[in-house]
Motif scaffolding. Sequence first.
Motif, PDB file in Angstrom:
ATOM      1  N   ASP A   2       1.411  -1.247  -0.220  1.00  0.00           N
ATOM      2  CA  ASP A   2       0.062  -0.053  -0.126  1.00  0.00           C
ATOM      3  C   ASP A   2       0.497   0.787   0.262  1.00  0.00           C
ATOM      4  O   ASP A   2       1.404   1.865   1.035  1.00  0.00           O
ATOM      5  N   GLN A   4       2.541   4.568  -2.616  1.00  0.00           N
ATOM      6  CA  GLN A   4       2.239   5.629  -4.058  1.00  0.00           C
ATOM      7  C   GLN A   4       3.896   6.500  -4.365  1.00  0.00           C
ATOM      8  O   GLN A   4       4.147   6.609  -3.413  1.00  0.00           O
ATOM      9  N   VAL A  69       5.861   4.388   1.408  1.00  0.00           N
ATOM     10  CA  VAL A  69       4.367   3.210   1.882  1.00  0.00           C
ATOM     11  C   VAL A  69       4.744   3.670   3.417  1.00  0.00           C
ATOM     12  O   VAL A  69       5.381   4.090   3.683  1.00  0.00           O
TER      13      VAL A  69
END
Length: 120
Positions: A2, A4, A69
Amino acid sequence: MDGQVIFFFMPVKDLKQAKQLYRDTLGLTESWREGDKIVGFKLPNTDIELMVEEVSEGTPSAPGPIFLVPSVQDIYEKGSDTLQFIDEPGETPDGLWLSAKDDSGNGIYFTDESKATANA
């Protein structure tokens, strides 16, 4: 995972020459600096920035994405089957940093804000 992409890491031999290329020739806007070895540039029409760092010869680094993260430590513990780690997690001003390569030798990097979260 999870996370970006927040930066694209570009290692360079000479930061002064790199700044001339990215700022003066390509017209990117400088957005931040960290000491005299790292400069960030805004990339048009995206939230991702170009992170240009002058690296010493022999330093194992390859261009690649930097993912923000929740936990670098989790990536380090769970990613050993799919990533070749360059080193153990290291500290940054905000948290931890981890350098790795994929099976094709491409750079892939991870950072978290564990110190910022702990101080909040």
